[in-house]
Structures are given as structure tokens and as C-alpha cells.
Design a protein around this motif. Structure first.
Motif, mmCIF file in Angstrom:
data_model
loop_
_atom_site.group_PDB
_atom_site.id
_atom_site.type_symbol
_atom_site.label_atom_id
_atom_site.label_comp_id
_atom_site.label_asym_id
_atom_site.label_seq_id
_atom_site.Cartn_x
_atom_site.Cartn_y
_atom_site.Cartn_z
ATOM 1 N N CYS A 1 0.924 -1.670 0.177
ATOM 2 C CA CYS A 1 0.036 0.285 0.157
ATOM 3 C C CYS A 1 0.701 0.883 -0.068
ATOM 4 O O CYS A 1 0.373 2.110 -0.778
ATOM 5 C CB CYS A 1 -0.846 -0.088 1.147
ATOM 6 N N ASP A 2 2.180 1.087 1.202
ATOM 7 C CA ASP A 2 3.033 2.587 0.790
ATOM 8 C C ASP A 2 4.147 2.337 -0.740
ATOM 9 O O ASP A 2 4.854 3.125 -0.921
ATOM 10 C CB ASP A 2 4.448 2.234 1.457
ATOM 11 N N THR B 1 3.138 1.985 -4.231
ATOM 12 C CA THR B 1 1.616 2.291 -5.267
ATOM 13 C C THR B 1 2.234 3.937 -5.852
ATOM 14 O O THR B 1 2.421 3.302 -7.161
ATOM 15 C CB THR B 1 0.616 1.486 -5.030
ATOM 16 N N ASP B 2 1.904 4.609 -5.157
ATOM 17 C CA ASP B 2 1.645 5.765 -5.430
ATOM 18 C C ASP B 2 3.548 6.137 -5.937
ATOM 19 O O ASP B 2 3.018 7.124 -6.894
ATOM 20 C CB ASP B 2 1.925 6.838 -4.248
ATOM 21 N N PRO B 3 4.086 5.966 -5.012
ATOM 22 C CA PRO B 3 5.741 6.193 -5.581
ATOM 23 C C PRO B 3 5.772 6.034 -7.254
ATOM 24 O O PRO B 3 6.633 6.783 -7.600
ATOM 25 C CB PRO B 3 6.716 5.896 -4.199
ATOM 26 N N GLY C 1 3.052 4.822 -9.023
ATOM 27 C CA GLY C 1 2.688 5.851 -9.760
ATOM 28 C C GLY C 1 1.935 4.651 -10.742
ATOM 29 O O GLY C 1 1.022 4.981 -11.890
ATOM 30 N N SER D 1 -0.888 1.277 -10.577
ATOM 31 C CA SER D 1 -2.145 0.507 -9.606
ATOM 32 C C SER D 1 -1.674 -0.486 -9.023
ATOM 33 O O SER D 1 -0.302 -0.993 -9.251
ATOM 34 C CB SER D 1 -3.404 -0.487 -10.682
ATOM 35 N N GLN D 2 -2.214 -1.062 -7.674
ATOM 36 C CA GLN D 2 -1.731 -1.645 -6.945
ATOM 37 C C GLN D 2 -1.489 -3.120 -7.494
ATOM 38 O O GLN D 2 -0.626 -3.882 -7.468
ATOM 39 C CB GLN D 2 -2.793 -1.626 -5.096
#
Length: 113
Positions: free
Chosen positions: A59-60, A62-64, A66, A68-69
Motif C-alpha cells: 500500500c506504500d 503504489t503512489d511512488p 505511479g 495500480s496496486q
């Protein structure tokens, strides 16, 4: 059914330089190199290694990167299958940790003895 982890590279493979490696050793080493030969996976390795306690939840991550999970989970599975990460399920989330010395073992197999 959990995938069978690859053997430790030091246990199965001779250094690439200085001697001829067997077809089986070449296959094992190539699997590890293919796993890290992707920009997203290199970022994931870096992110996990830099994270607190060198462990990170999917969950930590995915954003960095860019993505999808499910896509990040696929990349992480490739790294786990190659023996580069370990995976621990905690409730709903999976946590990943770099296997100690894995990257340095790969590097030693590629350098002059």
C-alpha cells in the motif's frame, strides 16, 4: 500453492567471469537478472530498501511508482519469485523485505574474482 524459491545464487552458480558456467547456472542467474532488469522493479527495490526497517507494505509502494496496486503486486511477485524479496502477509496487506545480500551476490557473480 507457493512458488518454489530459487536457490541462493552462491549455492548454485559459478562466477560468470573466470570460468564457464553451466546451462542450469546461466538459467538461474538470468532469472535473477531479468527480475531486476526493469525500471519499476529497480524503483521498488530502492523504495523498500530506503523504507523504515527496510520493509514496506504494498500500500506504500503504489503512489511512488505511479501504478495500480495489482500492477505493483505483479512486479513484487516477480521479485519474490527471484529470491530478491520476502513477502509476509499481515491481515489484508502484504509486506516486502529485501533478502539480505541478494543484490551483492548477483554483483559478485558478474565481476572478476
Amino acid at each position: 500453492m507457493a512458488p518454489t524459491p530459487l536457490p541462493l545464487l552462491e549455492d548454485c552458480c559459478s562466477p560468470v567471469v573466470g570460468q564457464v558456467i553451466s546451462p542450469a547456472e546461466a538459467e538461474t542467474l538470468a532469472t535473477s537478472l531479468k527480475a531486476v532488469a526493469d525500471p519499476v522493479r529497480l524503483r521498488l527495490i530502492s523504495l523498500v530498501a530506503a523504507h523504515a526497517d527496510a520493509e514496506a507494505c504494498v500500500c506504500d509502494l503504489t503512489d511512488p511508482v505511479g501504478l495500480s496496486q495489482p500492477t505493483v503486486s505483479h512486479h513484487l511477485k516477480v521479485l519474490v519469485d527471484a529470491g530478491i524479496f520476502t513477502r509476509e502477509q499481515r491481515g489484508r496487506w502484504a509486506y516486502y523485505r529485501l533478502v539480505p545480500d541478494t543484490l551483492s551476490r548477483i554483483a559478485r557473480l558478474l565481476t572478476t574474482p
